[in-house]
Design a protein around this motif. Sequence first.
Motif, PDB file in Angstrom:
ATOM      1  N   PRO A   1      12.781 -37.239 -28.050  1.00 54.90           N
ATOM      2  CA  PRO A   1      13.735 -38.243 -27.562  1.00 54.90           C
ATOM      3  C   PRO A   1      15.031 -38.226 -28.376  1.00 54.90           C
ATOM      4  N   GLU A   2      16.139 -38.413 -27.690  1.00 54.19           N
ATOM      5  CA  GLU A   2      17.422 -38.536 -28.364  1.00 54.19           C
ATOM      6  C   GLU A   2      17.617 -39.982 -28.796  1.00 54.19           C
ATOM      7  N   ALA A   3      18.370 -40.160 -29.872  1.00 54.73           N
ATOM      8  CA  ALA A   3      18.621 -41.500 -30.405  1.00 54.73           C
ATOM      9  C   ALA A   3      19.732 -42.162 -29.595  1.00 54.73           C
ATOM     10  N   ILE A   4      19.358 -42.791 -28.479  1.00 55.57           N
ATOM     11  CA  ILE A   4      20.316 -43.459 -27.614  1.00 55.57           C
ATOM     12  C   ILE A   4      19.892 -44.912 -27.433  1.00 55.57           C
ATOM     13  N   THR A   5      20.801 -45.826 -27.667  1.00 52.93           N
ATOM     14  CA  THR A   5      20.523 -47.249 -27.491  1.00 52.93           C
ATOM     15  C   THR A   5      21.054 -47.697 -26.139  1.00 52.93           C
ATOM     16  N   PRO A   6      20.185 -48.033 -25.196  1.00 53.71           N
ATOM     17  CA  PRO A   6      20.643 -48.401 -23.848  1.00 53.71           C
ATOM     18  C   PRO A   6      21.250 -49.801 -23.812  1.00 53.71           C
TER      19      PRO A   6
END
Length: 219
Positions: free
Chosen positions: A186-191
Amino acid sequence: MHESADLSTGVVAAALELFSAQGFDQTSVEQIAKAAGVSRSTFFRQFGGKEDVVFIDHEALLDELRQFLAEPHDDPWAAVCEASERVFAHFARDPELARRRYEVVREVPVLRDREIVTVFRYERLFDEYLRASLPGIAPIDAVGFSALITAVHNHVLRQLLRGGRVPLSVLREALDDVRRRYGVLPEAITPSDDDVVVAVFPRSMPIAEISRRVQAQLS
């Protein structure tokens, strides 16, 4: 439970010392039991035979991993990696005992054969777990990922068994690389609540994982 674990460790340590000093074939169950301070009947009840002493930790670990993988996990790929880390952490807690075991196994053909079978049992456990957790996964993806995780784990563990100082972070980085190669790290992305998502997936990502991620987002 604690006393049983201590007893097991004591018997294993005594057996490995005898195997190293006088050879596997030349060591009897009676000698191991005497050196460990247990009765012959207690030895057979807990271990079964000389080979089983060497691999008793793996039997316990396989049972532990089955229970762990039977629990709910948001990310099956990460769960397999965590299972691998648990095995490494177990042997890293007592590296000297693990190294003595490694030396004995390396010198005895029947133990080397048993080790090959044991490694395959981990691989099969991971394979079966992924197939059950990711409906529709291509068999080649499940077995390929399981085999690569197992091989990378054994490569890093071997460095520890040969006398190196290998922290768990080394294995963790290697396992992350495996997930990256499979396109499942998983990529470190904050939705945000108002995000508009356009999904682009790596070609290497298994179709079953793409489906899992899309369904997770939609739900």
